[in-house]
Design a protein around this motif. Structure first.
Motif, PDB file in Angstrom:
ATOM      1  N   ASP A  27      32.552  92.474 -15.896  1.00 51.44           N
ATOM      2  CA  ASP A  27      32.196  92.093 -14.608  1.00 51.44           C
ATOM      3  C   ASP A  27      33.374  91.791 -13.581  1.00 51.44           C
ATOM      4  O   ASP A  27      33.037  92.227 -12.253  1.00 51.44           O
ATOM      5  N   VAL A  28      34.307  91.188 -14.010  1.00 49.93           N
ATOM      6  CA  VAL A  28      35.445  91.242 -13.052  1.00 49.93           C
ATOM      7  C   VAL A  28      36.950  91.789 -13.829  1.00 49.93           C
ATOM      8  O   VAL A  28      37.129  91.550 -14.973  1.00 49.93           O
ATOM      9  N   VAL A  29      37.697  92.461 -13.063  1.00 52.31           N
ATOM     10  CA  VAL A  29      38.756  92.792 -13.295  1.00 52.31           C
ATOM     11  C   VAL A  29      39.894  92.123 -12.557  1.00 52.31           C
ATOM     12  O   VAL A  29      39.872  92.523 -11.271  1.00 52.31           O
ATOM     13  N   MET A  30      40.991  91.609 -13.081  1.00 52.16           N
ATOM     14  CA  MET A  30      42.253  91.019 -12.266  1.00 52.16           C
ATOM     15  C   MET A  30      43.338  91.889 -12.281  1.00 52.16           C
ATOM     16  O   MET A  30      43.833  92.272 -13.512  1.00 52.16           O
ATOM     17  N   LEU A  31      44.169  92.360 -11.316  1.00 53.88           N
ATOM     18  CA  LEU A  31      45.240  93.066 -11.380  1.00 53.88           C
ATOM     19  C   LEU A  31      46.208  92.224 -10.446  1.00 53.88           C
ATOM     20  O   LEU A  31      45.925  91.495  -9.728  1.00 53.88           O
ATOM     21  N   VAL A  32      47.423  92.542 -10.714  1.00 54.71           N
ATOM     22  CA  VAL A  32      48.512  92.211  -9.698  1.00 54.71           C
ATOM     23  C   VAL A  32      48.636  93.130  -8.742  1.00 54.71           C
ATOM     24  O   VAL A  32      48.964  94.235  -8.864  1.00 54.71           O
ATOM     25  N   GLY A  33      48.407  92.665  -7.478  1.00 60.45           N
ATOM     26  CA  GLY A  33      48.201  93.790  -6.372  1.00 60.45           C
ATOM     27  C   GLY A  33      49.357  94.039  -5.398  1.00 60.45           C
ATOM     28  O   GLY A  33      49.300  95.045  -4.651  1.00 60.45           O
ATOM     29  N   THR A  34      50.734  93.302  -5.580  1.00 63.49           N
ATOM     30  CA  THR A  34      51.923  93.599  -4.931  1.00 63.49           C
ATOM     31  C   THR A  34      52.956  93.443  -5.866  1.00 63.49           C
ATOM     32  O   THR A  34      52.794  93.030  -7.100  1.00 63.49           O
ATOM     33  N   LYS A  35      54.034  94.030  -5.399  1.00 66.36           N
ATOM     34  CA  LYS A  35      55.302  93.959  -6.382  1.00 66.36           C
ATOM     35  C   LYS A  35      56.531  93.224  -5.301  1.00 66.36           C
ATOM     36  O   LYS A  35      56.876  94.043  -4.509  1.00 66.36           O
ATOM     37  N   ALA A  36      56.923  92.052  -5.799  1.00 65.21           N
ATOM     38  CA  ALA A  36      57.979  91.481  -4.779  1.00 65.21           C
ATOM     39  C   ALA A  36      59.494  92.134  -5.371  1.00 65.21           C
ATOM     40  O   ALA A  36      59.583  92.610  -6.253  1.00 65.21           O
ATOM     41  N   VAL A  37      60.343  91.827  -4.557  1.00 63.82           N
ATOM     42  CA  VAL A  37      61.659  92.467  -4.595  1.00 63.82           C
ATOM     43  C   VAL A  37      62.561  91.247  -4.593  1.00 63.82           C
ATOM     44  O   VAL A  37      62.512  90.266  -3.783  1.00 63.82           O
ATOM     45  N   PRO A  38      63.556  90.969  -5.838  1.00 63.21           N
ATOM     46  CA  PRO A  38      64.283  89.767  -5.806  1.00 63.21           C
ATOM     47  C   PRO A  38      65.043  89.683  -4.277  1.00 63.21           C
ATOM     48  O   PRO A  38      65.744  90.534  -4.144  1.00 63.21           O
ATOM     49  N   GLU A  54      53.071  89.587   5.687  1.00 64.30           N
ATOM     50  CA  GLU A  54      51.600  89.813   5.397  1.00 64.30           C
ATOM     51  C   GLU A  54      51.305  90.169   4.079  1.00 64.30           C
ATOM     52  O   GLU A  54      52.201  91.060   3.488  1.00 64.30           O
ATOM     53  N   ASN A  55      50.125  89.863   3.377  1.00 63.68           N
ATOM     54  CA  ASN A  55      49.975  90.142   2.134  1.00 63.68           C
ATOM     55  C   ASN A  55      49.675  91.686   1.876  1.00 63.68           C
ATOM     56  O   ASN A  55      48.637  92.203   2.482  1.00 63.68           O
ATOM     57  N   PRO A  56      50.604  92.926   1.266  1.00 64.40           N
ATOM     58  CA  PRO A  56      50.164  94.059   1.391  1.00 64.40           C
ATOM     59  C   PRO A  56      49.028  94.509   0.723  1.00 64.40           C
ATOM     60  O   PRO A  56      48.453  95.522   0.961  1.00 64.40           O
ATOM     61  N   ARG A  64      64.496  89.549  -1.241  1.00 61.49           N
ATOM     62  CA  ARG A  64      64.131  90.446  -0.108  1.00 61.49           C
ATOM     63  C   ARG A  64      62.947  90.405   0.180  1.00 61.49           C
ATOM     64  O   ARG A  64      62.102  90.437  -0.957  1.00 61.49           O
ATOM     65  N   PRO A  65      62.501  90.600   1.569  1.00 63.31           N
ATOM     66  CA  PRO A  65      61.027  90.566   1.863  1.00 63.31           C
ATOM     67  C   PRO A  65      60.355  91.816   2.011  1.00 63.31           C
ATOM     68  O   PRO A  65      59.593  92.474   2.824  1.00 63.31           O
ATOM     69  N   GLU A  66      60.849  92.545   0.900  1.00 66.17           N
ATOM     70  CA  GLU A  66      60.258  94.010   0.913  1.00 66.17           C
ATOM     71  C   GLU A  66      59.059  94.319   0.013  1.00 66.17           C
ATOM     72  O   GLU A  66      59.191  95.305  -0.831  1.00 66.17           O
ATOM     73  N   GLU A  67      58.245  93.150  -0.342  1.00 67.13           N
ATOM     74  CA  GLU A  67      57.303  93.408  -1.094  1.00 67.13           C
ATOM     75  C   GLU A  67      56.126  94.529  -0.865  1.00 67.13           C
ATOM     76  O   GLU A  67      56.102  94.937   0.503  1.00 67.13           O
ATOM     77  N   ARG A  68      55.716  95.133  -1.677  1.00 68.53           N
ATOM     78  CA  ARG A  68      54.712  96.341  -1.656  1.00 68.53           C
ATOM     79  C   ARG A  68      53.849  96.467  -2.403  1.00 68.53           C
ATOM     80  O   ARG A  68      53.674  95.908  -3.577  1.00 68.53           O
ATOM     81  N   VAL A  69      52.919  97.274  -2.027  1.00 66.70           N
ATOM     82  CA  VAL A  69      51.688  97.667  -3.203  1.00 66.70           C
ATOM     83  C   VAL A  69      52.349  98.797  -4.234  1.00 66.70           C
ATOM     84  O   VAL A  69      52.948  99.638  -3.874  1.00 66.70           O
ATOM     85  N   PRO A  70      52.192  98.390  -5.445  1.00 62.74           N
ATOM     86  CA  PRO A  70      52.500  99.280  -6.462  1.00 62.74           C
ATOM     87  C   PRO A  70      52.188 100.558  -6.174  1.00 62.74           C
ATOM     88  O   PRO A  70      50.915 100.905  -6.019  1.00 62.74           O
ATOM     89  N   VAL A  71      52.809 101.618  -6.726  1.00 62.90           N
ATOM     90  CA  VAL A  71      52.715 102.931  -6.195  1.00 62.90           C
ATOM     91  C   VAL A  71      51.428 103.649  -6.878  1.00 62.90           C
ATOM     92  O   VAL A  71      51.536 103.407  -8.325  1.00 62.90           O
ATOM     93  N   GLY A  72      50.296 104.051  -6.337  1.00 65.24           N
ATOM     94  CA  GLY A  72      49.360 104.754  -7.031  1.00 65.24           C
ATOM     95  C   GLY A  72      48.260 103.629  -7.571  1.00 65.24           C
ATOM     96  O   GLY A  72      47.457 104.098  -8.118  1.00 65.24           O
ATOM     97  N   LEU A  73      48.537 102.390  -7.243  1.00 65.49           N
ATOM     98  CA  LEU A  73      47.567 101.097  -7.489  1.00 65.49           C
ATOM     99  C   LEU A  73      46.231 101.387  -7.049  1.00 65.49           C
ATOM    100  O   LEU A  73      45.326 101.249  -7.522  1.00 65.49           O
ATOM    101  N   GLU A  74      46.117 101.972  -5.817  1.00 64.34           N
ATOM    102  CA  GLU A  74      44.892 102.185  -5.123  1.00 64.34           C
ATOM    103  C   GLU A  74      43.915 102.987  -5.894  1.00 64.34           C
ATOM    104  O   GLU A  74      42.681 102.918  -5.858  1.00 64.34           O
ATOM    105  N   GLN A  75      44.463 104.074  -6.665  1.00 62.69           N
ATOM    106  CA  GLN A  75      43.552 104.843  -7.402  1.00 62.69           C
ATOM    107  C   GLN A  75      42.917 104.068  -8.455  1.00 62.69           C
ATOM    108  O   GLN A  75      41.804 104.348  -8.811  1.00 62.69           O
TER     109      GLN A  75
END
Length: 675
Positions: free
Chosen positions: A534-545, A607-609, A547-558
């Protein structure tokens, strides 16, 4: 015709080995010196411990062989009481000293490990403890090693001291029943052990070197080799020149072993033949009519080595805790030349103190079975009483925590009107830190059991509830930690909770991965499609130690699109900030003086990627940063609860305290039937 008494006397003379040899005592001392020097300055394994193990078997076998004609089963108990009566007191004093140092100078987050290893060292199972906890014996440059790590070899030796007399007695009993010579039977027995154990050692070293290093079965061949030397060499006599040459070849080989060989990657296996055969060469070199005329013999039997040999056991016991203690106090794994001299000097002084105040007095007290048993038991109590009291006191302190005193993130939620008790102990306590992870009830079973073997080993679930909706979590350790924030809500509302959790393996297909991780991702995707939770939970971003270079994990949108198309509602949790230092350790050392605080603007994107992946009615992002880093600042403690376990994970205790905020957020999401 001779009498039975005369025959017995003759057999005793024949079976008796040569008088105790000063060169072998010197070899043992020399091996210990190599161990200390290599540990302090080279950060490598010298092979000296392997020699120490071999020599202990040589003396043990020779001693029992000398008494083989009169050996009885009851003698084994007497031997064990006497042998451990000599070994345990000094070991117990060393362990007690480590505990005292740890209480005064070591952060509480390390106490649990020290406690476990103290128990294991005291009862001669430290090698199993280290193997079970996957300790890397060579990782000095990354973390401080364990204070009691070196007890692994003493544990192996202690286990062999129990086993070897039984084997020798078996050889004696076979001799009495068959009439064969005891040396012949024992030689066949230890020769067989040598071959089987060496083969196993080679195989296990190739498969898992770290486990092999601490394995008793993988080390038995070294003891067997020492026993074979005790059985075969006393009947040999070498020319003096050959003796000297063989002795120096063995000494040079022993000195250079740790430099030439990559001991860290190859021991024990075939590589351990280098130091052990070097020791065998030195022992064989002493089999000459005039050993004192050999320069190698004179070197090993010299006064300096005899002096070291008198406290060799104590030196081995204390040198490693002194070294690690120095590292702890200087906060560095590099001791340098001057620091190394200080460590060695302190080690020698401590060893002499242990020898003169513990070993020698205990040696004078030793007597019969009862007295020696009392010595062993009393020595054990020297550790058991303070260690047990320490652990009980810590357990009592931990048990006093409560949601009222330790509300965690709840103090940041005005609608709860919660306040933290002033001066309440922070939870989780440092000794409970390693266990403060989110856990479900057990492995997946029944309808929730995956088909793929890789993903099946990582699948866990709550107790199944028939007809209840299903909540699926997929990801690495960060998905596991965020599960803690929703789990109280899911349990209250009676949902089935299933989690596919593989540490260090992101669900996004474009992220770097091992072959096993890639297989897991594919199987996890198939499982999610089949389960249709019914519900699936994933981690939608990946922070960098740091540094403010947080991003969406590559390919997660698929993955997100595929889950949404299967009919599941998807929640994308925003990653928590990551640091380049241990936040909990920083708090332990600095307290709440602000020195550990870090602005969240330097850790996460503005902003939340993950917002870019949201789809109305199907995919939602959930950002709890304001409750992890209140007022834009990440601090180690909120509401008397440690926010972080280490440099990048939330504590399960704090994650659980976030559940009211999660519930409030879910109430604003019409597609998620929670809250």
């Amino acid at each position: 015709m001779s009498s039975p008494q005369a025959t017995l006397r003759v057999r005793r003379r024949v079976d008796a080995p040569a008088p105790r040899r000063a060169d072998i005592d010197g070899l043992r001392a020399f091996a210990i010196v190599l161990v200390v020097v290599y540990h302090v300055w080279l950060g490598r394994v010298s092979g000296g411990v392997d020699v120490f193990l071999l020599v202990s078997a040589y003396f043990l076998t020779a001693s029992f062989l000398r008494r083989s004609n009169i050996l009885r089963p009851a003698d084994l108990v007497v031997f064990w009481a006497r042998r451990f009566g000599r070994l345990v007191p000094a070991a117990a004093v060393t362990i007690f000293g480590v505990l005292a140092f740890a209480a005064a100078f070591v952060p509480g987050s390390q106490w649990q490990s020290i406690w476990a290893q103290s128990w294991a060292s005291l009862f001669y199972v430290q090698n199993r403890e280290l193997s079970a906890t996957a300790v890397d014996y060579y990782a000095r440059t990354e973390v401080f090693p364990s204070f009691l790590q070196h007890f692994w070899s003493l544990s192996v030796q202690g286990q062999v001291f129990v086993l070897w007399p039984i084997l020798i007695l078996a050889a004696v009993l076979i001799t009495r029943a068959s009439g064969w010579a005891v040396r012949t039977v024992a030689t066949v027995m230890f020769g067989t052990i040598f071959v089987i154990s060496l083969a196993y050692s080679v195989q296990l070293t190739a498969a898992d070197q770290q486990v092999a290093y601490f394995s008793t079965p993988a080390r038995l061949w070294e003891f067997a080799l020492g026993s074979l030397a005790a059985l075969l060499f006393p009947r040999l006599t070498l020319p003096v020149r050959l003796s000297a040459l063989l002795g120096w070849v063995g000494i040079v080989a022993l000195v250079t072993c740790g430099i030439v060989l990559d001991v860290g990657a190859g021991f024990p296996g075939f590589a351990a033949l280098w130091p052990t055969l070097a020791a065998v060469a030195i022992i064989l070199a002493g089999q000459t009519a005039r050993p004192e005329s050999s320069s190698s013999y004179r070197f090993l039997a010299s006064k300096p080595l005899r002096f070291v040999g008198s406290s060799a056991y104590a030196l081995y016991l204390v040198h490693w805790p002194v070294l690690v203690g120095y590292m702890t106090l200087t906060d560095s794994t590099n001791v340098g030349l001057g620091g190394g001299l200080i460590v060695i000097a302190i080690s020698f002084i401590a060893a002499m103190i242990v020898q003169r105040t513990v070993e020698l007095p205990i040696g004078r007290l030793m007597g019969g079975l009862r007295r020696n048993t009392v010595i062993v038991v009393t020595s054990i109590l020297v550790v058991v009483v303070p260690l047990g009291a320490w652990q009980v006191a810590d357990g009592v302190r931990t048990a006093t925590s409560s949601p009222e005193s330790n509300p965690g993130a709840a103090v940041l939620m005005p609608w709860l009107a919660t306040r933290a008790t002033i001066d309440a102990p922070v939870v989780p306590s440092s000794t409970r830190l390693d266990a403060d992870w989110v856990e479900l009830d057990g492995a997946c079973q029944g309808a929730f059991q995956p088909v793929g073997t890789e993903v099946a080993s990582t699948c866990v679930q709550t107790e199944p509830v028939a007809g209840a909706p299903t909540f699926l979590v997929i990801g690495d350790s960060h998905a596991q930690q965020w599960l803690g924030a929703v789990l109280p809500i899911l349990r209250d509302e009676g949902w089935n909770v299933v989690a596919l959790l593989k540490g260090g393996c992101a669900f996004a297909p474009g992220e770097d991965a091992t072959e096993a991780c890639g297989t897991w991702r594919e199987q996890a995707e198939d499982y999610a499609a089949t389960l249709a939770a019914d519900v699936v939970m994933l981690v939608g971003t990946k922070a960098v130690p740091m540094r403010p270079e947080e991003r969406v994990p590559v390919g997660l949108e698929q993955r997100v699109d595929a889950l949404a198309e299967s009919g599941s509602q998807v929640i994308l949790m925003r990653d928590n900030p990551r640091f380049d230092f241990d936040m909990y350790r920083c708090w332990e050392e600095s307290g709440s003086d602000g020195s550990c605080d870090v602005p969240v603007s330097t850790l996460l994107a503005q902003e939340n990627p993950a917002d870019g992946l949201t789809k109305e009615g199907a995919v939602y992002s959930l950002d709890l940063t304001e409750f992890v880093c209140p007022d834009g600042v990440c601090t180690p403690v909120v509401g008397n609860v440690a926010v972080f376990l280490d440099d990048n994970h939330l504590s399960a205790t704090y994650a659980s305290s976030l559940s009211p905020a999660v519930e409030a957020a879910l109430q604003l999401i019409p597609g998620i039937p929670l809250g």
